[in-house]
Design a protein around this motif. Structure first.
Motif: not given
Length: 290
Positions: A171-193
């Motif tokens: 992903l683009e390196s921004t270091g910012a807090v956003s809803e898109e980042l939260l969604t990506k993290l939740e999908n990553t954790v949910r998929s077990g990666q």
């Protein structure tokens, strides 16, 4: 016998006559000079009192008396002036001090992610701070990227962990807090990666510094924001008492000064710039945007 008596009586009369003459003369002087007489009497009495006090009125032995001292007085003086024994202070008690490790906080600046084999960060059950920041920290901690306390407050260590996640997933390196980042993290954790371990423990320190400088330069690149977004930032700064100027949507000198004061007050890196993270930091500080 009678001649002796007569002679003796004559002597007494002569003495009485002389005494009367002296007294009459003294009385005449007193009447003629009353002030001098009073001063003479007072001076005589004062000298007499001082002399009596010096000779007989002192309880302690005079250091330089006119007359010699008796043996008892000399022994008493020697005992009084003897040097007291020196007091030896007790030896200080040595206490063992155990150095406690200083807990790391998210407000302390950092340039790299901790990769030590420390146990996974404890995640509190209740949401604290900013909800979005809290869930992002929670998911990053679950992936083993965020090693600090999950408290919902955005800071440099949170930004560094976000950049590490973005770099590992392309992903683009921004270091910012956003809803898109939260969604990506939740999908990553949910998929077990699981996030790939950061290869910084054995890397060249100079390379780490170069990568950190590149991330900082990317994050600090100037960005343009809409007037409504600037007004929202100004309202947040005004509600916290940092902005004293007008809320006009123009990021001028007063707005920059207010941002710097806010960053210094909250122990953030001082930039004075409007960034995507600034809104989350104001929100975490309970700022009002209305």
């Amino acid at each position: 016998m009678s001649a002796y008596s007569v002679g003796h009586s004559g002597d007494e009369r002569d003495i009485q006559g002389i005494t009367m003459q002296i007294l009459n003369g003294a009385w005449t002087f007193v009447r003629a000079h009353p002030t001098n007489t009073i001063c003479t009497i007072l001076l005589t009495v004062g000298i007499g009192v001082a002399g009596w006090n010096a000779l007989y009125g002192q309880q302690n032995i005079h250091p330089a008396p006119f007359w010699g001292q008796t043996e008892t007085q000399s022994q008493s003086r020697t005992a009084d002036t003897a040097t007291p024994p020196a007091t030896v202070p007790p030896a200080p008690v040595q206490r063992s001090v155990q150095t406690q490790p200083v807990p790391a906080t998210d407000n302390a600046p950092t340039s790299s992610i901790s990769t030590s084999s420390a146990p996974q960060t404890a995640i509190p059950a209740e949401v604290t701070g900013n909800p979005t920041t809290f869930h992002i920290q929670k998911n990053l901690a679950t992936l083993g990227i965020f090693k600090e306390k999950v408290d919902g407050y955005y800071g440099p260590k949170t930004a560094t962990a976000i950049r590490a996640f973005e770099a590992q997933y392309g992903l683009e390196s921004t270091g910012a807090v956003s809803e898109e980042l939260l969604t990506k993290l939740e999908n990553t954790v949910r998929s077990g990666q699981t996030a790939a371990p950061a290869q910084t423990s054995n890397a060249d320190p100079l390379a780490q510094i170069a990568m950190s400088a590149a991330d900082d330069s990317t994050a600090s690149a100037p960005q343009s924001f809409s007037r409504d977004y600037v007004i929202k930032i100004q309202k947040g700064l005004y509600s916290l008492g940092f902005l004293q100027g007008a809320i006009d949507g123009v990021p001028g000198a007063q707005t920059e000064r207010a941002i710097r004061q806010f960053e210094v007050f909250n122990n953030y890196r001082e930039t004075g710039e409007i960034t995507p993270e600034l809104y989350d930091m104001l929100l975490a500080a309970n700022a009002s945007f209305e």
